[in-house]
Write an enzyme that holds these catalytic residues in place. Sequence first.
Site, PDB file in Angstrom:
ATOM      1  N   TYR A 179      -1.772  -0.580  11.026  1.00 20.73           N
ATOM      2  CA  TYR A 179      -1.934  -1.220   9.701  1.00 20.73           C
ATOM      3  C   TYR A 179      -0.730  -0.924   8.817  1.00 20.73           C
ATOM      4  O   TYR A 179      -0.091  -1.850   8.292  1.00 20.73           O
ATOM      5  CB  TYR A 179      -3.232  -0.735   9.019  1.00 20.73           C
TER       6      TYR A 179
ATOM      7  N   THR B  19       0.828  -1.203   0.000  1.00 19.24           N
ATOM      8  CA  THR B  19       0.000   0.000   0.000  1.00 19.24           C
ATOM      9  C   THR B  19       0.867   1.260   0.000  1.00 19.24           C
ATOM     10  O   THR B  19       2.017   1.225   0.448  1.00 19.24           O
ATOM     11  CB  THR B  19      -0.900  -0.004   1.258  1.00 19.24           C
ATOM     12  N   ASP B  20       0.284   2.367  -0.453  1.00 21.78           N
ATOM     13  CA  ASP B  20       1.003   3.652  -0.381  1.00 21.78           C
ATOM     14  C   ASP B  20       1.118   4.138   1.064  1.00 21.78           C
ATOM     15  O   ASP B  20       1.901   5.041   1.361  1.00 21.78           O
ATOM     16  CB  ASP B  20       0.311   4.719  -1.255  1.00 21.78           C
ATOM     17  N   GLU B  21       0.327   3.531   1.979  1.00 22.27           N
ATOM     18  CA  GLU B  21       0.306   4.030   3.357  1.00 22.27           C
ATOM     19  C   GLU B  21       1.633   3.798   4.081  1.00 22.27           C
ATOM     20  O   GLU B  21       1.901   4.417   5.101  1.00 22.27           O
ATOM     21  CB  GLU B  21      -0.866   3.409   4.137  1.00 22.27           C
TER      22      GLU B  21
ATOM     23  N   LYS C 147       2.216  -3.401   7.271  1.00 20.82           N
ATOM     24  CA  LYS C 147       2.470  -3.574   5.826  1.00 20.82           C
ATOM     25  C   LYS C 147       3.925  -3.195   5.516  1.00 20.82           C
ATOM     26  O   LYS C 147       4.593  -3.871   4.718  1.00 20.82           O
ATOM     27  CB  LYS C 147       1.501  -2.723   4.994  1.00 20.82           C
TER      28      LYS C 147
END
Length: 348
Positions: free
Chosen positions: A156, A131-133, A160
């Site tokens: 989260y 993810t970009d997060e 990741k």
Amino acid sequence: MKKIIITGGAGFIGSHVVRRFVNQYPEYQILNLDSLSYAGNLENLKDIEDCQNYSFVKADITDEQQISKIFSEFQPDGIIHLAAESHVDRSITSPLEFVKTNIIGTVNLLHAAKECWKNSFEGKRFHHISTDEVFGALGNEGFFTEETKYDPHSPYSASKASSDHFVRAYSDTYGLPIVITNCSNNYGPNHFPEKLIPLMIHNIINKKPLPVYGDGNYTRDWLYVIDHAIAIDLVFHQGKNQENYNVGGFNEWKNIDLVYLLCNLMDEKLGRKNGESAELITFVKDRPGHDLRYAIDATKINKELGWKPSVTFEEGLDKTVEWYLANKDWLENVTSGAYQKYYQQQYH
Ligand code: NAD
Ligand code: TYD
């Protein structure tokens, strides 16, 4: 013949990836490996479940013995790994679940792949969906590139980021052939109604309050889920070994503007008077550690692999709302039972 394990294939993005691979590559064998958590739903794959090149196994990626047995029996050439706990708000209340599935589960899969391919890595590939997060939060300017330093803030995104590091560690240490894609926020059919867009659609249909966190001035970059599945297909087949590719929609929206857009679109479709649904907007307590803005620079995948989004946001949102209106049974099924308890805890 290629044999591919797709983990998390009963979830939102995974089901679109499974469908694409099953339909696009009849000569491949696709094994969907999913534990069917609250977010996994085999209804998402009804249209392809009888295809000759598709099979499903219910398994937990954290279960070492079960995963090792599946790998040695199926002998995959490729892994496309999407199984994860994926919701930031749940990670704030239950961080250990995220450590278990996203970190330990990923390492368990990496280990199983390394063992299965110990004679030769030739023609093998482990594609990790991230993810970009992991890059943290942007201010009002700038974009995430593949070189942006990792700076995760939520449990989260931290889980990741950690899984991405393990994927690279397996490549650097053991030579495991890997690619990683880091994608922005997806939307589209089969999206579980705990995330912003499907939750708002569900609440608009039912004339329930529309909970906007904080002042609503948080920005996300939205991509139609099928365009993500196409990007995964391209990177899995043509991406360079050991590289990561950012995938994004070139489509930034402040949450509050997006919610107004959805309200207007749905008023039209539901035959309600213009402005009726927007009256349901309710500003609620902010998410702790809320990232202000995500925005992807997808130049690399565009230049190297020719990928760009094929669907405009107007088209994608229209298709999405149409899908939810035509699949009210799906919405009813996934929001009965445990969802009610989650909703009470999160929003009351
Ligand atoms: P989702 O929550 O809809 O689906 C996750 C799937 O994984 C479910 O089918 C679930 O049953 C399965 N799963 C969960 N724990 C498991 C376990 N221990 N063993 C086996 N299966 C398990 O998630 P999604 O939105 O489809 O996201 C898929 C992947 O894409 C995730 O890795 C996520 O981090 C990543 N991603 C999501 C987005 C997004 O906007 N949704 C954006 C970028 C990246
Ligand atoms: P979400 O769909 O949970 O994705 P992510 O946090 O992974 O980006 O949330 C998207 C944005 O919408 C995020 O800024 C939080 C906000 N949001 C709300 O304002 N209200 C809600 O009820 C939800 C679920 C999210």
